[in-house]
Write an enzyme that holds these catalytic residues in place. Sequence first.
Site, PDB file in Angstrom:
ATOM      1  N   GLU A  39       0.795  -1.297  -0.012  1.00 27.86           N
ATOM      2  CA  GLU A  39       0.014   0.178  -0.064  1.00 27.86           C
ATOM      3  C   GLU A  39       0.976   1.152  -0.011  1.00 27.86           C
ATOM      4  O   GLU A  39       0.461   2.198  -0.475  1.00 27.86           O
ATOM      5  CB  GLU A  39      -0.691  -0.063   1.269  1.00 27.86           C
ATOM      6  CG  GLU A  39      -1.959  -1.170   1.141  1.00 27.86           C
ATOM      7  CD  GLU A  39      -2.985  -1.225  -0.169  1.00 27.86           C
ATOM      8  OE1 GLU A  39      -2.952  -0.161  -0.653  1.00 27.86           O
ATOM      9  OE2 GLU A  39      -3.249  -2.482  -0.193  1.00 27.86           O
ATOM     10  N   HIS A  42       1.602   2.265  -3.616  1.00 24.83           N
ATOM     11  CA  HIS A  42       0.437   3.107  -4.044  1.00 24.83           C
ATOM     12  C   HIS A  42       0.507   4.456  -3.616  1.00 24.83           C
ATOM     13  O   HIS A  42       0.434   5.464  -4.284  1.00 24.83           O
ATOM     14  CB  HIS A  42      -1.022   2.382  -3.760  1.00 24.83           C
ATOM     15  CG  HIS A  42      -1.263   1.017  -4.399  1.00 24.83           C
ATOM     16  ND1 HIS A  42      -1.017   0.993  -5.746  1.00 24.83           N
ATOM     17  CD2 HIS A  42      -1.457  -0.005  -3.860  1.00 24.83           C
ATOM     18  CE1 HIS A  42      -1.182  -0.250  -6.075  1.00 24.83           C
ATOM     19  NE2 HIS A  42      -1.672  -1.018  -5.002  1.00 24.83           N
TER      20      HIS A  42
END
Length: 473
Positions: A39, A42
């Site tokens: 994550e 991202h």
Amino acid sequence: MRGTNDHLGIHNKLTYRTFIVLTLVAFVLALGVLIAVHEYGHYRVAVACGVKVLRFSVGFGAPLLRWQPPNSPTEFVLGAFPLGGYVRMLDEREAPVAPEERHRAFNTQPLRARAAIVAAGPIANLLLAVVLYAAVNWSGVQEPMAYLASPVPDSIAHVAGLRGGEWVRHAAMGTDEPRPVRSFEDLRWMLMRGALESTPIRLEFEPTPGAPLRTIVLPLNEIEPQEADAQLLRKIGIAGPWTRPLIGQVTPNSAGARAGLCEGDVVLKVGKVDVMDGQQLRELIRGSVRANQPLSQPWRIERAGQQLTLDVAPDVFQEPTGSIGRIGAYVGALPQLTTVQYDFLEGLWGGATRTWQISELTLRMMGRMLVGEASLKNLSGPLTIADYAGRSASMGLTAYLGFLALISVSLGVLNLLPLPVLDGGHLMYYLWEGITGKSVSDVWMERLQRAGIALLLSMMSIALFNDISRLFG
């Protein structure tokens, strides 16, 4: 749990309860690290592209922790269920966006920026794997030397002429130039690659210490793709390094305990067969079953300098391949170890190479499973991952880092698959948009999402079934 005896146990000094706790902690920590890195990939690229990130969450469900740094638009959350995570960005498709902030919404970004943000998660996992493998290479790890145990009878290695005790010095795939084999793990990895790529492996070895090198070829191209499963190394015949045929910890009330076996016994003969090493002894124990009934045989053992004869009848267990015998004891002494360590550049290059090779093999195996050329038994789920997390953690930090690297590669590759619910599915949409100049319609988006969810749930169900079969079957 299956697989905790009748071999060289990796957690024989841990109580069962301690091992379960260690497994849970290691599993949750592994998930947390790998999801957070994914994550963060991202998140970091989204911020670099000027996208406003509203929430960065590791885990789903009710927040256990939440905080928001001063002057930051992002809320950081730790969820109750660490089985995933997400980065929520400003997006007109999810909620109204103020006109003055429209330029910071994800959906208004150029195609290349959106693709970069989506691809950053899997790439972060692959980069993490490179660093973890490099760290293992730099720190140095104790690994078994490439002394071969007795091959499995009638296996490829046995038919090729290996008999056990050989020291493999060099190996090559196909027509490649031979390269040094630093440890048994080096050899194991090459054998797995050769089998999965249907490529013969050429071994150069010393039959006995100091003897001139000999060369043999293992025709791994003869292995059918459907045979590339969890028993792959047994089919090749090289299932482990050479070890003394020593009896370790004996479980109370087990077949070994009933026969009078004690920790420290050295097994010299089973029936009429001279025992040369721990691997051969394990095979003899597994094969001590006739028509689903235990076969009692006289064992000649050495204990405290004295030779004794004991009658041993194993307990019978069922495996997918048939009935096998077990005595409820750790079989085989520690193998002879060597320290494998690399310098900075060599270790970094080795980490990158290993990550690439595992990624390639993972995709190759998935492709074979998709077209029916490989068994779906190769799929593993959370139970197997948790089991290996505990086992690797019990072996020390270096082994655990290697485990994290392997799972990080798997997570990166899995998320790049062109399934609509994964990052690779979104990249597939962007490829269509780049070619046609039009985004995928909402109708088709919904259809593809449903198909992707159904396929992913099917894969998860098969993986979970395989887990249960392996661990509790």
